[in-house]
Design a protein around this motif. Structure first.
Motif, mmCIF file in Angstrom:
data_model
loop_
_atom_site.group_PDB
_atom_site.id
_atom_site.type_symbol
_atom_site.label_atom_id
_atom_site.label_comp_id
_atom_site.label_asym_id
_atom_site.label_seq_id
_atom_site.Cartn_x
_atom_site.Cartn_y
_atom_site.Cartn_z
ATOM 1 N N ILE A 1 0.818 -1.211 0.000
ATOM 2 C CA ILE A 1 0.000 0.000 0.000
ATOM 3 C C ILE A 1 0.851 1.259 0.000
ATOM 4 O O ILE A 1 0.560 2.218 -0.704
ATOM 5 C CB ILE A 1 -0.957 0.015 1.219
ATOM 6 N N THR B 1 -9.803 3.782 -8.003
ATOM 7 C CA THR B 1 -9.470 2.866 -6.913
ATOM 8 C C THR B 1 -10.473 1.723 -6.849
ATOM 9 O O THR B 1 -10.103 0.567 -6.654
ATOM 10 C CB THR B 1 -9.448 3.619 -5.571
ATOM 11 N N PHE B 2 -11.754 2.055 -7.047
ATOM 12 C CA PHE B 2 -12.787 1.019 -7.046
ATOM 13 C C PHE B 2 -12.518 -0.024 -8.134
ATOM 14 O O PHE B 2 -12.527 -1.231 -7.883
ATOM 15 C CB PHE B 2 -14.153 1.692 -7.269
ATOM 16 N N PHE C 1 -9.427 -2.091 -7.309
ATOM 17 C CA PHE C 1 -9.709 -3.004 -6.202
ATOM 18 C C PHE C 1 -10.413 -4.248 -6.726
ATOM 19 O O PHE C 1 -9.943 -5.373 -6.560
ATOM 20 C CB PHE C 1 -10.591 -2.256 -5.190
ATOM 21 N N ASN D 1 -8.447 -6.153 -9.730
ATOM 22 C CA ASN D 1 -7.350 -6.956 -9.206
ATOM 23 C C ASN D 1 -7.889 -8.193 -8.497
ATOM 24 O O ASN D 1 -7.347 -9.292 -8.668
ATOM 25 C CB ASN D 1 -6.528 -6.124 -8.219
ATOM 26 N N MET D 2 -8.950 -8.007 -7.706
ATOM 27 C CA MET D 2 -9.486 -9.132 -6.955
ATOM 28 C C MET D 2 -10.021 -10.200 -7.905
ATOM 29 O O MET D 2 -9.676 -11.379 -7.783
ATOM 30 C CB MET D 2 -10.603 -8.640 -6.033
ATOM 31 N N TRP E 1 -5.702 -11.568 -1.771
ATOM 32 C CA TRP E 1 -5.501 -10.550 -0.729
ATOM 33 C C TRP E 1 -4.370 -9.575 -1.064
ATOM 34 O O TRP E 1 -4.594 -8.350 -1.062
ATOM 35 C CB TRP E 1 -5.312 -11.224 0.634
ATOM 36 N N SER F 1 -3.319 -8.878 -3.929
ATOM 37 C CA SER F 1 -3.744 -8.132 -5.117
ATOM 38 C C SER F 1 -4.677 -6.994 -4.744
ATOM 39 O O SER F 1 -4.586 -5.903 -5.298
ATOM 40 C CB SER F 1 -4.454 -9.051 -6.099
ATOM 41 N N ILE F 2 -5.576 -7.261 -3.781
ATOM 42 C CA ILE F 2 -6.483 -6.203 -3.340
ATOM 43 C C ILE F 2 -5.683 -5.044 -2.749
ATOM 44 O O ILE F 2 -5.906 -3.879 -3.079
ATOM 45 C CB ILE F 2 -7.482 -6.754 -2.300
ATOM 46 N N LEU F 3 -4.705 -5.404 -1.883
ATOM 47 C CA LEU F 3 -3.889 -4.345 -1.270
ATOM 48 C C LEU F 3 -3.145 -3.565 -2.336
ATOM 49 O O LEU F 3 -3.064 -2.341 -2.298
ATOM 50 C CB LEU F 3 -2.895 -4.954 -0.279
ATOM 51 N N GLY G 1 -4.049 -3.133 -5.373
ATOM 52 C CA GLY G 1 -5.017 -2.275 -6.053
ATOM 53 C C GLY G 1 -5.285 -1.007 -5.269
ATOM 54 O O GLY G 1 -5.267 0.096 -5.820
ATOM 55 N N ILE G 2 -5.506 -1.167 -3.942
ATOM 56 C CA ILE G 2 -5.778 0.019 -3.115
ATOM 57 C C ILE G 2 -4.584 0.957 -3.148
ATOM 58 O O ILE G 2 -4.724 2.166 -3.346
ATOM 59 C CB ILE G 2 -6.091 -0.394 -1.666
#
Lengths: 222, 204
Positions: free
Chosen positions: A20, A58-59, A62, A65-66, A137, A139-141, A143-144
């Protein structure tokens, strides 16, 4: 990197935190990796446009990526670009419809740039470089982090453009705030209309890069 | 006359790079030498010239409100415009793939020049941006849309070739170290954009 992430690892381990924080400075997607410039420069005339755009990107990052990370073992390598485009395009349609429903004015001002999130290189780049090879997980981070890094640059550029160009700052939900006091104008201060024109965003980003690389000499290009 | 006006307007006044920053990623990444810049620039002209008319037909006969009326009365009120993003990008990606295969088969020389750039172009915002602007401008017929595609592509071509020529020279200049490379390219583009503002209000 994903192979090393063990199940027992805490959700916010040092490595995950770096996912992040790194995109905010050392590997900022806009100023260092030079991705996703078009929207970053074009939607920065007002603060609220920049903030809404950052949230939208960001949306998409997120969820993109997820989803791609969850499907990474099912996607055949040869058609992965098309799969990524379809996932991203569907997410962008959702974003576009939501913006039209709830913040219609901003959506009108952003015009085609909402649609252009589909071809935003940050999103394709992160899907290709990170989500395809990592667990959901991280990947989500990632993305954020990249969404925030993108938003940071956008908000800073918009801050200077709007403040110097029209003497106001517009926030979503609050509206236009006049920052430069009336007394300054009567004393002879004038808004610099040049900052409302497209070329000024390029110059502001260049100055941002200058300051950033001056403070982090290891980023300087040879 | 209308056609010339659209061409001049899309190439110079509403220049894709300097006014809308479309396709900036590849513009900055591929503008280190004039030769590759010419290659990518021609590929963009080519793809815009092919995809804009196709997307125009798609828009007029499938997506626009009431566009499906040719299928019968009950379809006359349908509005599929919320699907335009996914349809446009699907058209662009498949056309680019098709063009790549055709060029490879029929013109190996052109493939050698454009080949590596064609896949890059599917995700170039200039192409999708062109399609979305075409949708906004509501051209009267397919000819105008084609000229719009050609003009925007030409504007993009000029922009990338100009910056590549300047970047080739500026390598030998004394630039402050933190600005080297990308930083300087941003400033140069900004200055060129200011120059292009001179076309504003230019009407034929």
């Amino acid at each position: 990197m994903s192979e090393e992430v063990k199940k027992s690892e805490p959700l916010f381990s040092k490595k995950n935190k770096k996912l992040i924080t790194d995109p905010l400075n050392k590997i900022n997607p806009v100023t260092i990796q030079v991705l996703g410039i078009c929207s970053a420069l074009a939607v920065t005339v007002q603060m609220d446009n920049a903030i809404v755009m950052s949230i939208a990107v960001t949306f998409v990052l997120f969820f993109g990526n997820m989803l791609i990370s969850m499907m990474r073992n099912l996607i055949p390598g040869r058609i992965r670009i098309i799969v990524q485009l379809v996932v991203v395009a569907s997410l962008v349609i959702v974003v576009d419809q939501v913006l039209k429903a709830f913040v219609y004015d901003v959506s009108k001002q952003l015009s085609v740039f909402v649609g252009l999130i589909i071809t935003n290189c940050i999103i394709m780049g992160r899907l290709e470089a990170f989500a395809l090879g990592n667990k959901p997980w991280p990947s989500i981070l990632d993305g954020i982090g990249n969404g925030l890094g993108y938003g940071l640059v956008l908000v800073i550029v918009a801050f200077f453009k709007e403040l110097l160009g029209s003497g106001t700052l517009t926030f979503p939900g609050i509206g236009k705030l006049t920052i430069i006091p009336e007394a300054m104008y009567t004393a002879g201060y004038m808004d610099n209309g040049l900052f409302l024109l497209p070329p000024s965003s390029l110059i502001i980003v260049a100055i941002y890069i200058w300051v950033q690389k001056f403070r982090n000499p290891e980023l300087i290009e040879a | 006359m209308e056609y010339i006006n659209i061409f001049i307007r899309s190439a110079f006044i509403d220049n894709m790079i300097f006014t809308f920053f479309f396709g900036m990623c590849s513009y900055l990444a591929v503008s280190k030498t004039v030769k590759t810049a010419v290659g990518l620039g021609s590929a963009v002209i080519f793809v815009l010239l092919v995809t804009i008319p196709i997307n125009y037909l798609l828009e007029t006969f499938v997506l626009k409100e009431g566009a499906l009326s040719w299928m019968g009365e009950e379809y006359a009120t349908m509005d599929l415009s919320f699907l335009s993003f996914i349809m446009f990008i699907a058209v662009i990606a498949s056309i680019v793939q098709l063009v790549e295969m055709l060029v490879e088969k029929f013109s190996p020389a052109l493939y050698g020049a454009l080949g590596i750039f064609l896949p890059l172009i599917a995700v170039n915002c200039a192409i999708l941006g062109g399609a979305l602007f075409m949708q906004q401008k509501q051209f009267a017929n397919v000819g105008q849309a084609t000229v719009y595609g050609l003009g925007s592509g030409f504007g993009w071509f000029i922009a990338i070739v100009l910056i590549a020529a300047i970047r080739e020279k500026i390598k030998y200049s004394h630039v402050p170290a933190p600005l080297k490379g990308v930083g300087m390219a941003f400033i140069l583009t900004g200055l060129m954009g200011l120059a292009f503002l001179g076309f504003l209000g230019f009407e034929l």
